[in-house]
Design a protein around this motif. Structure first.
Motif, PDB file in Angstrom:
ATOM      1  N   ARG A  19      14.042   7.322   6.388  1.00  0.00           N
ATOM      2  CA  ARG A  19      13.248   6.107   6.514  1.00  0.00           C
ATOM      3  C   ARG A  19      12.641   5.785   5.158  1.00  0.00           C
ATOM      4  N   LEU A  20      12.333   4.528   4.953  1.00  0.00           N
ATOM      5  CA  LEU A  20      11.562   4.109   3.786  1.00  0.00           C
ATOM      6  C   LEU A  20      10.238   3.566   4.290  1.00  0.00           C
ATOM      7  N   ALA A  21       9.191   3.767   3.501  1.00  0.00           N
ATOM      8  CA  ALA A  21       7.892   3.174   3.805  1.00  0.00           C
ATOM      9  C   ALA A  21       7.480   2.316   2.627  1.00  0.00           C
ATOM     10  N   VAL A  22       6.781   1.239   2.940  1.00  0.00           N
ATOM     11  CA  VAL A  22       6.356   0.289   1.924  1.00  0.00           C
ATOM     12  C   VAL A  22       4.863   0.021   2.097  1.00  0.00           C
ATOM     13  N   ASP A  23       4.126   0.157   1.004  1.00  0.00           N
ATOM     14  CA  ASP A  23       2.706  -0.190   0.973  1.00  0.00           C
ATOM     15  C   ASP A  23       2.581  -1.433   0.103  1.00  0.00           C
ATOM     16  N   VAL A  24       2.376  -2.577   0.743  1.00  0.00           N
ATOM     17  CA  VAL A  24       2.354  -3.861   0.036  1.00  0.00           C
ATOM     18  C   VAL A  24       0.961  -4.127  -0.512  1.00  0.00           C
ATOM     19  N   GLY A  25       0.898  -4.350  -1.819  1.00  0.00           N
ATOM     20  CA  GLY A  25      -0.350  -4.743  -2.463  1.00  0.00           C
ATOM     21  C   GLY A  25      -0.119  -6.015  -3.258  1.00  0.00           C
ATOM     22  N   ASP A  26      -1.192  -6.607  -3.748  1.00  0.00           N
ATOM     23  CA  ASP A  26      -1.050  -7.835  -4.526  1.00  0.00           C
ATOM     24  C   ASP A  26      -0.327  -7.586  -5.843  1.00  0.00           C
ATOM     25  N   ALA A  27      -0.683  -6.517  -6.517  1.00  0.00           N
ATOM     26  CA  ALA A  27      -0.111  -6.248  -7.839  1.00  0.00           C
ATOM     27  C   ALA A  27       1.076  -5.289  -7.787  1.00  0.00           C
ATOM     28  N   ARG A  28       1.036  -4.343  -6.853  1.00  0.00           N
ATOM     29  CA  ARG A  28       2.063  -3.302  -6.798  1.00  0.00           C
ATOM     30  C   ARG A  28       2.452  -3.014  -5.354  1.00  0.00           C
ATOM     31  N   ILE A  29       3.671  -2.520  -5.202  1.00  0.00           N
ATOM     32  CA  ILE A  29       4.189  -2.149  -3.887  1.00  0.00           C
ATOM     33  C   ILE A  29       4.675  -0.710  -3.983  1.00  0.00           C
ATOM     34  N   GLY A  30       4.039   0.162  -3.228  1.00  0.00           N
ATOM     35  CA  GLY A  30       4.444   1.561  -3.222  1.00  0.00           C
ATOM     36  C   GLY A  30       5.582   1.780  -2.245  1.00  0.00           C
ATOM     37  N   VAL A  31       6.517   2.632  -2.634  1.00  0.00           N
ATOM     38  CA  VAL A  31       7.660   2.939  -1.775  1.00  0.00           C
ATOM     39  C   VAL A  31       7.774   4.459  -1.651  1.00  0.00           C
ATOM     40  N   ALA A  32       8.034   4.907  -0.434  1.00  0.00           N
ATOM     41  CA  ALA A  32       8.248   6.329  -0.164  1.00  0.00           C
ATOM     42  C   ALA A  32       9.471   6.467   0.731  1.00  0.00           C
ATOM     43  N   SER A  33      10.019   7.669   0.753  1.00  0.00           N
ATOM     44  CA  SER A  33      11.181   7.971   1.584  1.00  0.00           C
ATOM     45  C   SER A  33      10.969   9.328   2.232  1.00  0.00           C
ATOM     46  N   CYS A  34      11.771   9.600   3.242  1.00  0.00           N
ATOM     47  CA  CYS A  34      11.734  10.933   3.841  1.00  0.00           C
ATOM     48  C   CYS A  34      13.146  11.486   3.916  1.00  0.00           C
ATOM     49  N   ASP A  35      13.220  12.765   4.189  1.00  0.00           N
ATOM     50  CA  ASP A  35      14.507  13.423   4.371  1.00  0.00           C
ATOM     51  C   ASP A  35      15.114  12.968   5.702  1.00  0.00           C
ATOM     52  N   PRO A  36      16.412  13.197   5.901  1.00  0.00           N
ATOM     53  CA  PRO A  36      17.067  12.749   7.138  1.00  0.00           C
ATOM     54  C   PRO A  36      16.489  13.349   8.424  1.00  0.00           C
ATOM     55  N   ASP A  37      15.815  14.493   8.318  1.00  0.00           N
ATOM     56  CA  ASP A  37      15.209  15.094   9.507  1.00  0.00           C
ATOM     57  C   ASP A  37      13.794  14.575   9.763  1.00  0.00           C
ATOM     58  N   GLY A  38      13.284  13.733   8.871  1.00  0.00           N
ATOM     59  CA  GLY A  38      11.954  13.163   9.068  1.00  0.00           C
ATOM     60  C   GLY A  38      10.840  14.181   8.954  1.00  0.00           C
ATOM     61  N   ILE A  39      11.033  15.169   8.098  1.00  0.00           N
ATOM     62  CA  ILE A  39      10.030  16.223   7.964  1.00  0.00           C
ATOM     63  C   ILE A  39       9.046  15.930   6.843  1.00  0.00           C
ATOM     64  N   LEU A  40       9.559  15.486   5.703  1.00  0.00           N
ATOM     65  CA  LEU A  40       8.709  15.342   4.528  1.00  0.00           C
ATOM     66  C   LEU A  40       8.893  13.980   3.869  1.00  0.00           C
ATOM     67  N   ALA A  41       7.794  13.283   3.668  1.00  0.00           N
ATOM     68  CA  ALA A  41       7.813  12.007   2.942  1.00  0.00           C
ATOM     69  C   ALA A  41       7.520  12.281   1.474  1.00  0.00           C
ATOM     70  N   THR A  42       8.239  11.592   0.602  1.00  0.00           N
ATOM     71  CA  THR A  42       8.053  11.758  -0.837  1.00  0.00           C
ATOM     72  C   THR A  42       7.998  10.385  -1.509  1.00  0.00           C
ATOM     73  N   PRO A  43       7.272  10.288  -2.633  1.00  0.00           N
ATOM     74  CA  PRO A  43       7.205   9.005  -3.336  1.00  0.00           C
ATOM     75  C   PRO A  43       8.554   8.631  -3.934  1.00  0.00           C
ATOM     76  N   VAL A  44       8.828   7.337  -3.990  1.00  0.00           N
ATOM     77  CA  VAL A  44      10.068   6.839  -4.588  1.00  0.00           C
ATOM     78  C   VAL A  44       9.753   6.100  -5.880  1.00  0.00           C
ATOM     79  N   GLU A  45       9.007   5.014  -5.769  1.00  0.00           N
ATOM     80  CA  GLU A  45       8.642   4.253  -6.966  1.00  0.00           C
ATOM     81  C   GLU A  45       7.578   3.228  -6.630  1.00  0.00           C
ATOM     82  N   THR A  46       7.031   2.640  -7.679  1.00  0.00           N
ATOM     83  CA  THR A  46       6.110   1.524  -7.530  1.00  0.00           C
ATOM     84  C   THR A  46       6.828   0.280  -8.024  1.00  0.00           C
ATOM     85  N   VAL A  47       6.922  -0.705  -7.156  1.00  0.00           N
ATOM     86  CA  VAL A  47       7.598  -1.962  -7.470  1.00  0.00           C
ATOM     87  C   VAL A  47       6.525  -2.984  -7.854  1.00  0.00           C
TER      88      VAL A  47
END
Length: 167
Positions: A19-47
């Motif tokens: 899964r991907l998660a998105v934190d929408v902000g005015d200036a920046r958008i944070g993106v995170a992902s998890c492993d296929p088993d949905g155990i651990l979420a990790t940062p991806v990048e700031t858009v």
């Protein structure tokens, strides 16, 4: 006799897939992902978020790259659960995102206190405030995703509310 296999079969089931998660902000958008088993979420990048069409393009690229089973987007709510102008803005952003990445489902999940929690965690780990600004949104996205994963793990149902694509 109860075995781990039986317990899992009888309890709530969690869908397998990244899964991907998105934190929408005015200036920046944070993106995170998890492993296929949905155990651990990790940062991806700031858009960068000020150029919304460019942000949507980058998010579409990330969806193509990560091939998630869904994208969860944090919905800012007040402490009492209400929605204000920020939530309306995120809903509009999410509707456009959903159109651009269909048929990948998009879900809105409550993000109350995630940025505060992320800030506290970064400060506690010694990240300076200037450096922290560039990663705070990613950290918030990680928290949003971890909460969504935990919700599904406990309930056996996808988290939050689905976003219907309106054409």
């Amino acid at each position: 006799m109860s075995t781990p296999e039986n317990d899992q079969a009888d309890g709530p089931r969690m869908r397998r897939g990244r899964r991907l998660a998105v934190d929408v902000g005015d200036a920046r958008i944070g993106v995170a992902s998890c492993d296929p088993d949905g155990i651990l979420a990790t940062p991806v990048e700031t858009v960068p978020g000020r150029d919304v069409p460019a942000a949507h393009r980058r998010l579409r690229q990330l969806v193509a790259e990560y091939e998630p089973i869904e994208v969860v987007v944090g919905l800012p709510r007040s402490l009492k659960g209400g929605e204000g102008p920020a939530a309306a803005k995120v809903r509009r952003f999410t509707q456009e995102l959903a159109k651009g990445i269909a048929p990948v489902p998009v879900r809105l999940v409550d993000e109350r206190m995630t940025t505060v929690t992320a800030s506290q965690g970064l400060r506690a780990s010694g990240v300076k405030s200037k450096k922290g600004r560039s990663v705070i949104d990613q950290a918030a996205a990680v928290i949003i995703l971890q909460q969504a994963l935990e919700s599904e793990r406990v309930s056996g149902r996808p988290p939050g509310e689905g976003v219907e694509v309106v054409i």
